[in-house]
Design an enzyme around this catalytic site. Structure first.
Site, mmCIF file in Angstrom:
data_model
loop_
_atom_site.group_PDB
_atom_site.id
_atom_site.type_symbol
_atom_site.label_atom_id
_atom_site.label_comp_id
_atom_site.label_asym_id
_atom_site.label_seq_id
_atom_site.Cartn_x
_atom_site.Cartn_y
_atom_site.Cartn_z
ATOM 1 N N GLU A 137 68.040 27.909 14.108
ATOM 2 C CA GLU A 137 67.794 28.246 15.520
ATOM 3 C C GLU A 137 66.356 28.608 15.856
ATOM 4 O OE1 GLU A 137 70.735 31.298 16.307
ATOM 5 O OE2 GLU A 137 72.401 29.940 15.966
ATOM 6 N N GLU A 244 79.166 24.097 12.222
ATOM 7 C CA GLU A 244 79.855 25.303 12.731
ATOM 8 C C GLU A 244 80.833 24.950 13.851
ATOM 9 O OE1 GLU A 244 77.094 28.473 13.707
ATOM 10 O OE2 GLU A 244 75.722 27.944 12.088
HETATM 11 C C1 HAH Z 1 75.691 30.769 15.170
HETATM 12 N N1 HAH Z 1 74.851 31.033 16.267
HETATM 13 C C2 HAH Z 1 75.072 31.197 13.846
HETATM 14 O O1 HAH Z 1 74.379 30.127 13.241
HETATM 15 C C3 HAH Z 1 76.108 31.716 12.866
HETATM 16 O O2 HAH Z 1 75.429 32.215 11.737
HETATM 17 C C4 HAH Z 1 76.932 32.813 13.496
HETATM 18 O O3 HAH Z 1 77.887 33.302 12.552
HETATM 19 C C5 HAH Z 1 77.591 32.291 14.703
HETATM 20 C C6 HAH Z 1 77.005 31.353 15.437
HETATM 21 C C7 HAH Z 1 75.306 30.547 17.520
HETATM 22 C C8 HAH Z 1 74.838 31.269 18.717
HETATM 23 C C9 HAH Z 1 74.480 32.616 18.701
HETATM 24 O O4 HAH Z 1 74.541 33.329 17.578
HETATM 25 C C10 HAH Z 1 74.029 33.255 19.869
HETATM 26 C C11 HAH Z 1 73.956 32.558 21.032
HETATM 27 C C12 HAH Z 1 74.336 31.248 21.056
HETATM 28 C C13 HAH Z 1 74.782 30.630 19.900
#
Ligand code: HAH
Length: 337
Positions: A137, A244
């Site tokens: 990200e 994911e």
């Molecule tokens: C993901 N982010 C992460 O990669 C993962 O490590 C986590 O467990 C869940 C989702 C997605 C995300 C976020 O954390 C915040 C805002 C939008 C999307």
């Protein structure tokens, strides 16, 4: 009702000619959902247990107990494992970015900490994980902003991304190294991810793939946008992993909290979505080598707490009783068609 496990077709078997089928696990689910896991999945990802804050809470302290057990579980059951994640702006302890007397860490110190973390973690698991989400990200969701502001970017500049890939490759030369992100099918962000990956490749960074997080819902993104994103990333000659996947029952602006079970209409729509999504994945299986759900069954999903805290969601193909939903049968049909 009788236990249907033995007569169910296995997802991993149905898709064996196309891609691996993965699930994110945690300490609870790897035990409570062990039979679903070993039956239907051949790849695991630690939902949180390999993140910086869990593995390396203080500079002189590493804690490998839980991820070591997860790796042992995958070996025992002939599964593979992805690593998630080495460098991210979230779930990273504050000490990493702190210098002396309240100042931020200087660039050399931060780079040294990043290198040491990656070498220790990716080095420990070298040869045992088939892929790593090296950087998670780093691209911004905001229009007219390329990279997301974070202490990594603020202190080290854009080069922190290439350095992370180099250190990971040094530590585990056989692992496939991924850049991983969400909103990966939104055209504006897709182009920024494309630009980042292209420039990493051109600079000779050891990057092998793009991770499409695929936190989707019943309507978003459109199948056309999914197709365009797959084609765009694949055009860089990158491997693709869906890292994911979940199909939320709620649109982004839907903040309802009154449902205690999914409606029939939701379940039907979700099953149609799963058909469309896996038909696309199968069509592009020359590029897509792994498809991981961000959980196992509807008993637990991170979406129960995000973006609306305490609102139950039902994003997977197994229900809260761990039984197959219509979505499961649709995936079997797609595999066999
Ligand atoms: C993901 N982010 C992460 O990669 C993962 O490590 C986590 O467990 C869940 C989702 C997605 C995300 C976020 O954390 C915040 C805002 C939008 C999307």
């Amino acid at each position: 009702m009788t236990n249907q496990c033995e007569v169910l077709p296995q997802l991993r078997e149905a898709y064996k000619d196309y891609f691996m089928i993965g699930a994110a696990v945690n300490k609870w689910s790897i035990e409570a959902e062990a039979s679903l896991l070993t039956e239907h999945y051949n790849s695991l990802t630690a939902e949180n247990e390999m993140k910086f804050e869990r593995l390396h809470p203080q500079e002189q302290q590493y804690d490998f107990e839980v991820p070591d057990k997860m790796i042992a579980f995958t070996k025992e059951h002939g599964m593979s494992m992805r690593g998630h994640t080495l460098v991210w702006h979230n779930q990273t302890p504050a000490w990493v970015f702190q210098g002396d007397s309240g100042h931020p860490a200087d660039p050399q110190t931060l780079l040294m900490r990043m290198k040491s973390h990656i070498h220790t973690v990716a080095g420990r698991y070298a040869g045992q994980l088939y892929a790593w989400d090296v950087v998670n990200e780093a691209v911004s969701d905001k229009e007219e902003e390329f990279l997301r502001p974070s202490p990594w970017l603020d202190i080290l500049g854009e080069s922190f991304i290439a350095r992370a890939f180099e250190y990971a490759h040094e530590a585990d030369p056989k692992a496939q190294l991924f850049y991983n992100d969400y909103n990966e099918c939104v055209p504006e962000k897709r182009e920024k991810i494309y630009k980042l990956v292209k420039s990493l490749k051109e600079r000779g960074a050891p990057i092998h793939g793009v991770g499409l997080q695929a936190h989707w819902n019943l309507d978003f993104p459109s199948t056309d946008d999914i197709r365009r994103a797959i084609e765009r990333y694949a055009s860089l000659d990158m491997l693709l992993h869906v890292t994911e996947l979940d199909v939320s029952m709620f649109a982004h602006d839907d903040t309802r909290t009154d449902l205690t079970a999914p409606t029939e209409a939701m379940l039907e729509k979700q099953a149609e979505r799963y058909t469309q999504i896996f038909s696309l994945f199968k069509e592009y299986s020359a590029h897509i080598k792994s498809v991981t759900f961000w959980g196992v069954s509807d008993r637990y999903t991170w979406l129960d707490g995000f973006p609306v805290r305490g609102r139950k969601n039902w994003p997977f193909v197994f229900d809260v009783e761990q039984q197959p939903k219509q979505s499961f049968w649709n995936l079997i049909d797609v595999a066999r068609s």
